[in-house]
Design a protein around this motif. Sequence first.
Motif, PDB file in Angstrom:
ATOM      1  N   VAL A  23       0.853  -1.183   0.000  1.00  0.00           N
ATOM      2  CA  VAL A  23       0.000   0.000   0.000  1.00  0.00           C
ATOM      3  C   VAL A  23       0.899   1.247   0.000  1.00  0.00           C
ATOM      4  O   VAL A  23       1.744   1.405   0.871  1.00  0.00           O
ATOM      5  CB  VAL A  23      -0.930   0.011   1.227  1.00  0.00           C
ATOM      6  N   THR A  66      -7.309  -0.117  -4.368  1.00  0.00           N
ATOM      7  CA  THR A  66      -7.541  -0.439  -2.957  1.00  0.00           C
ATOM      8  C   THR A  66      -7.235  -1.908  -2.691  1.00  0.00           C
ATOM      9  O   THR A  66      -7.224  -2.727  -3.617  1.00  0.00           O
ATOM     10  CB  THR A  66      -9.014  -0.194  -2.556  1.00  0.00           C
ATOM     11  N   LEU A  67      -7.049  -2.239  -1.432  1.00  0.00           N
ATOM     12  CA  LEU A  67      -6.844  -3.635  -1.039  1.00  0.00           C
ATOM     13  C   LEU A  67      -8.054  -4.486  -1.400  1.00  0.00           C
ATOM     14  O   LEU A  67      -7.920  -5.628  -1.830  1.00  0.00           O
ATOM     15  CB  LEU A  67      -6.601  -3.734   0.466  1.00  0.00           C
ATOM     16  N   GLU A  68      -9.249  -3.905  -1.225  1.00  0.00           N
ATOM     17  CA  GLU A  68     -10.478  -4.660  -1.462  1.00  0.00           C
ATOM     18  C   GLU A  68     -10.633  -5.092  -2.917  1.00  0.00           C
ATOM     19  O   GLU A  68     -11.363  -6.035  -3.204  1.00  0.00           O
ATOM     20  CB  GLU A  68     -11.704  -3.835  -1.029  1.00  0.00           C
ATOM     21  N   GLU A  69      -9.968  -4.409  -3.833  1.00  0.00           N
ATOM     22  CA  GLU A  69     -10.093  -4.740  -5.264  1.00  0.00           C
ATOM     23  C   GLU A  69      -9.216  -5.920  -5.683  1.00  0.00           C
ATOM     24  O   GLU A  69      -9.411  -6.475  -6.764  1.00  0.00           O
ATOM     25  CB  GLU A  69      -9.706  -3.523  -6.114  1.00  0.00           C
ATOM     26  N   SER A  88      -6.887   3.714   8.547  1.00  0.00           N
ATOM     27  CA  SER A  88      -7.752   3.384   7.408  1.00  0.00           C
ATOM     28  C   SER A  88      -7.200   2.202   6.614  1.00  0.00           C
ATOM     29  O   SER A  88      -7.970   1.414   6.055  1.00  0.00           O
ATOM     30  CB  SER A  88      -7.976   4.601   6.506  1.00  0.00           C
ATOM     31  N   VAL A  89      -5.874   2.039   6.577  1.00  0.00           N
ATOM     32  CA  VAL A  89      -5.288   0.872   5.909  1.00  0.00           C
ATOM     33  C   VAL A  89      -5.655  -0.401   6.678  1.00  0.00           C
ATOM     34  O   VAL A  89      -5.986  -1.426   6.082  1.00  0.00           O
ATOM     35  CB  VAL A  89      -3.764   1.003   5.749  1.00  0.00           C
ATOM     36  N   GLU A  91      -8.356  -0.798   8.467  1.00  0.00           N
ATOM     37  CA  GLU A  91      -9.768  -1.034   8.151  1.00  0.00           C
ATOM     38  C   GLU A  91      -9.906  -1.771   6.815  1.00  0.00           C
ATOM     39  O   GLU A  91     -10.673  -2.740   6.706  1.00  0.00           O
ATOM     40  CB  GLU A  91     -10.531   0.298   8.085  1.00  0.00           C
ATOM     41  N   SER A  92      -9.173  -1.340   5.813  1.00  0.00           N
ATOM     42  CA  SER A  92      -9.209  -1.996   4.499  1.00  0.00           C
ATOM     43  C   SER A  92      -8.663  -3.412   4.565  1.00  0.00           C
ATOM     44  O   SER A  92      -9.167  -4.313   3.892  1.00  0.00           O
ATOM     45  CB  SER A  92      -8.403  -1.189   3.480  1.00  0.00           C
ATOM     46  N   THR A  93      -7.629  -3.598   5.370  1.00  0.00           N
ATOM     47  CA  THR A  93      -7.045  -4.935   5.539  1.00  0.00           C
ATOM     48  C   THR A  93      -8.083  -5.891   6.094  1.00  0.00           C
ATOM     49  O   THR A  93      -8.236  -7.014   5.607  1.00  0.00           O
ATOM     50  CB  THR A  93      -5.818  -4.869   6.479  1.00  0.00           C
ATOM     51  N   LYS A  95     -11.369  -5.630   5.890  1.00  0.00           N
ATOM     52  CA  LYS A  95     -12.383  -5.869   4.855  1.00  0.00           C
ATOM     53  C   LYS A  95     -11.870  -6.824   3.780  1.00  0.00           C
ATOM     54  O   LYS A  95     -12.631  -7.612   3.226  1.00  0.00           O
ATOM     55  CB  LYS A  95     -12.801  -4.545   4.201  1.00  0.00           C
ATOM     56  N   SER A  96     -10.585  -6.741   3.469  1.00  0.00           N
ATOM     57  CA  SER A  96     -10.024  -7.560   2.387  1.00  0.00           C
ATOM     58  C   SER A  96      -9.772  -9.005   2.822  1.00  0.00           C
ATOM     59  O   SER A  96      -9.565  -9.876   1.987  1.00  0.00           O
ATOM     60  CB  SER A  96      -8.703  -6.956   1.899  1.00  0.00           C
TER      61      SER A  96
END
Length: 142
Positions: A23, A66-69, A88-89, A91-93, A95-96
């Motif tokens: 990231v 994004t990580l989610e993609e 926020s990273v 949070e994305s982690t 979700k991913s």
Amino acid sequence: MYTAPSNEQVKQWLQETKTIAVVGLSDKPDRTSYQIAETMQQRGFRIIPVNPMLKGEVLGEKAYATLEEIPEPVDLVNVFRRSEELYSVVESTIKSGAKRVWAQQGVEDEKAAQLAQENGVEIVMDLCIAVAHSVLLAGGKH
């Protein structure tokens, strides 16, 4: 309260990791993020660039905003962002579905570490992945 993983735990992470989402990876070869990602790639890790400013490929790998993609599992999220963006990273982690976050040297946030730990995500902060790899695994391929 954040407690850094032991050297033995970090060594285990590196041995178990195959795919690293980076990231904040830059496409500029003079940037630290590019140099570290290239080093880890040369040591046998698959690097997946994550940066909404990048289009196309970096280091021969498709970049994602994004990580989610990312359409495949990621073993570890390596973070080259400012400390205030670590939360926020994380949070994305979460979700991913990735289970480990590695915040590079100079990147740390106690609240982000707490969020990670509360959600079953292991985290190390303020440590360079390439240096740790060199020291703990003698710079060899994993």
